[in-house]
Design a protein around this motif. Sequence first.
Motif, PDB file in Angstrom:
ATOM      1  N   LEU A  72      33.063  35.643  44.400  1.00 40.78           N
ATOM      2  CA  LEU A  72      33.724  34.948  43.224  1.00 40.78           C
ATOM      3  C   LEU A  72      33.307  35.206  42.138  1.00 40.78           C
ATOM      4  CD1 LEU A  72      35.849  32.682  42.749  1.00 40.78           C
ATOM      5  CD2 LEU A  72      33.698  31.160  43.117  1.00 40.78           C
ATOM      6  N   HIS A  73      31.795  35.567  41.854  1.00 34.02           N
ATOM      7  CA  HIS A  73      31.426  35.832  40.433  1.00 34.02           C
ATOM      8  C   HIS A  73      31.811  37.249  40.034  1.00 34.02           C
ATOM      9  CE1 HIS A  73      28.098  37.264  38.109  1.00 34.02           C
ATOM     10  NE2 HIS A  73      28.215  36.174  37.410  1.00 34.02           N
ATOM     11  N   ALA A  74      31.985  38.312  40.999  1.00 33.87           N
ATOM     12  CA  ALA A  74      32.302  39.455  40.530  1.00 33.87           C
ATOM     13  C   ALA A  74      33.768  39.394  39.923  1.00 33.87           C
ATOM     14  CB  ALA A  74      32.134  40.304  41.698  1.00 33.87           C
ATOM     15  N   ARG A  75      34.613  38.684  40.651  1.00 35.33           N
ATOM     16  CA  ARG A  75      36.004  38.596  40.287  1.00 35.33           C
ATOM     17  C   ARG A  75      36.172  38.193  38.789  1.00 35.33           C
ATOM     18  NH1 ARG A  75      40.487  38.536  43.761  1.00 35.33           N
ATOM     19  NH2 ARG A  75      38.889  40.153  44.941  1.00 35.33           N
ATOM     20  N   CYS A  76      35.329  36.888  38.713  1.00 37.53           N
ATOM     21  CA  CYS A  76      35.441  36.194  37.573  1.00 37.53           C
ATOM     22  C   CYS A  76      34.965  37.181  36.292  1.00 37.53           C
ATOM     23  CB  CYS A  76      34.784  34.627  37.574  1.00 37.53           C
ATOM     24  SG  CYS A  76      35.595  33.449  38.512  1.00 37.53           S
ATOM     25  N   SER A  77      33.699  37.690  36.665  1.00 38.34           N
ATOM     26  CA  SER A  77      32.996  38.460  35.542  1.00 38.34           C
ATOM     27  C   SER A  77      34.018  39.477  35.050  1.00 38.34           C
ATOM     28  CB  SER A  77      31.723  39.011  36.129  1.00 38.34           C
ATOM     29  OG  SER A  77      30.858  38.256  36.308  1.00 38.34           O
ATOM     30  N   LEU A  78      34.716  40.164  36.148  1.00 39.83           N
ATOM     31  CA  LEU A  78      35.614  41.194  35.750  1.00 39.83           C
ATOM     32  C   LEU A  78      36.860  40.856  34.639  1.00 39.83           C
ATOM     33  CD1 LEU A  78      36.666  44.111  36.163  1.00 39.83           C
ATOM     34  CD2 LEU A  78      38.000  43.008  37.905  1.00 39.83           C
ATOM     35  N   LEU A  80      36.393  37.984  32.672  1.00 38.57           N
ATOM     36  CA  LEU A  80      35.850  37.779  31.421  1.00 38.57           C
ATOM     37  C   LEU A  80      35.649  38.851  30.452  1.00 38.57           C
ATOM     38  CD1 LEU A  80      33.536  34.700  32.120  1.00 38.57           C
ATOM     39  CD2 LEU A  80      35.189  34.726  30.850  1.00 38.57           C
ATOM     40  N   ARG A  81      35.632  39.990  31.090  1.00 36.87           N
ATOM     41  CA  ARG A  81      35.506  41.283  30.366  1.00 36.87           C
ATOM     42  C   ARG A  81      36.767  41.527  29.652  1.00 36.87           C
ATOM     43  NH1 ARG A  81      30.442  43.664  29.430  1.00 36.87           N
ATOM     44  NH2 ARG A  81      29.282  43.275  30.966  1.00 36.87           N
ATOM     45  N   LEU A  82      37.736  41.382  30.148  1.00 37.42           N
ATOM     46  CA  LEU A  82      39.086  41.317  29.850  1.00 37.42           C
ATOM     47  C   LEU A  82      39.264  40.179  28.533  1.00 37.42           C
ATOM     48  CD1 LEU A  82      42.351  42.360  29.950  1.00 37.42           C
ATOM     49  CD2 LEU A  82      42.579  40.579  31.486  1.00 37.42           C
ATOM     50  N   PHE A  83      38.878  39.042  28.898  1.00 45.13           N
ATOM     51  CA  PHE A  83      38.851  38.151  27.806  1.00 45.13           C
ATOM     52  C   PHE A  83      38.167  38.446  26.757  1.00 45.13           C
ATOM     53  CE2 PHE A  83      36.917  33.888  26.363  1.00 45.13           C
ATOM     54  CZ  PHE A  83      38.009  33.451  25.838  1.00 45.13           C
ATOM     55  N   LEU A  87      39.480  38.956  22.666  1.00 43.21           N
ATOM     56  CA  LEU A  87      38.921  38.323  21.482  1.00 43.21           C
ATOM     57  C   LEU A  87      38.588  39.219  20.391  1.00 43.21           C
ATOM     58  CD1 LEU A  87      36.859  35.467  23.310  1.00 43.21           C
ATOM     59  CD2 LEU A  87      38.868  35.075  22.055  1.00 43.21           C
ATOM     60  N   VAL A  88      37.679  40.369  20.834  1.00 48.06           N
ATOM     61  CA  VAL A  88      37.523  41.362  19.879  1.00 48.06           C
ATOM     62  C   VAL A  88      38.580  41.725  19.332  1.00 48.06           C
ATOM     63  CG1 VAL A  88      36.324  43.834  19.779  1.00 48.06           C
ATOM     64  CG2 VAL A  88      35.189  42.064  21.175  1.00 48.06           C
ATOM     65  N   LYS A  89      39.622  42.110  19.939  1.00 47.23           N
ATOM     66  CA  LYS A  89      40.862  42.851  19.613  1.00 47.23           C
ATOM     67  C   LYS A  89      41.481  41.929  18.463  1.00 47.23           C
ATOM     68  CE  LYS A  89      45.334  44.965  20.826  1.00 47.23           C
ATOM     69  NZ  LYS A  89      46.107  45.316  22.030  1.00 47.23           N
ATOM     70  N   ALA A  90      41.611  40.802  18.794  1.00 47.58           N
ATOM     71  CA  ALA A  90      42.213  39.688  17.856  1.00 47.58           C
ATOM     72  C   ALA A  90      41.478  39.190  16.744  1.00 47.58           C
ATOM     73  CB  ALA A  90      42.339  38.259  18.707  1.00 47.58           C
ATOM     74  N   ALA A  91      39.882  39.446  16.806  1.00 48.88           N
ATOM     75  CA  ALA A  91      39.197  39.112  15.703  1.00 48.88           C
ATOM     76  C   ALA A  91      39.391  40.430  14.613  1.00 48.88           C
ATOM     77  CB  ALA A  91      37.526  39.012  15.901  1.00 48.88           C
ATOM     78  N   CYS A  92      39.576  41.400  15.278  1.00 44.76           N
ATOM     79  CA  CYS A  92      39.423  42.763  14.318  1.00 44.76           C
ATOM     80  C   CYS A  92      40.692  42.903  13.702  1.00 44.76           C
ATOM     81  CB  CYS A  92      39.478  44.102  15.136  1.00 44.76           C
ATOM     82  SG  CYS A  92      37.684  44.458  15.832  1.00 44.76           S
ATOM     83  N   LYS A  93      41.906  42.222  14.290  1.00 38.90           N
ATOM     84  CA  LYS A  93      43.040  42.171  13.436  1.00 38.90           C
ATOM     85  C   LYS A  93      43.260  40.940  12.536  1.00 38.90           C
ATOM     86  CE  LYS A  93      46.017  44.771  16.987  1.00 38.90           C
ATOM     87  NZ  LYS A  93      46.984  44.554  17.968  1.00 38.90           N
TER      88      LYS A  93
END
Length: 188
Positions: A72-78, A80-83, A87-93
């Motif tokens: 479960l943790h591995a799936r959520c962690s994956l 969260l990397r997308l999330f 966020l980085v992409k939105a912040a950069c723009k």
Amino acid sequence: AAVDAGAGAALEAVVEQTADERLTSQLASVEASCETMKKFMSRGAHDDVLATAQEMLAPMSSEFSIAMYAKLHARCSLHLRLFEAYLVKAACKGHGRPVVELYQRVQCCNALLPRLYLLVTLGCVCIKMRAVSPKSILQDVAEMCHGVHHTVRGLFLRAFTVQMYRDKMPATSDAAAFLLESFRETNK
């Protein structure tokens, strides 16, 4: 005695099957939430992305064996990397709310584990975007991790935290202290 042993083995098999079914159900819930989150990401609906990410993490509060919790943790962690990437992409723009505002907003989340996983992720984005000092984020996250008293959940949360911050931490004594504190807490 043989009947008792047979009944005990049968009961264990039923409990294991039930746990497998619960895990399958929880993983399906995580996947469904992630798909919804991706749709909101494509629309730029930042508030909905955040709410769906929180919903996606709800199963992290479930009771599972360590092996099942690891899945479960591995799936959520994956996811969260997308999330984090979103966020980085939105912040950069310059789109959406400032990352620091989102970090403060997530602190109002009712569920402890989803809040902590989101704070770790948002903290990484804050550090990456140089929105706040790494020291303040590291101290904040380390203090909040103390709130998890469940051994398995705490172990995985600390592992996630170190994984997320390892390439974002400055080479300072604060970063070293954070890592040592995480290691110390994990070994309690």
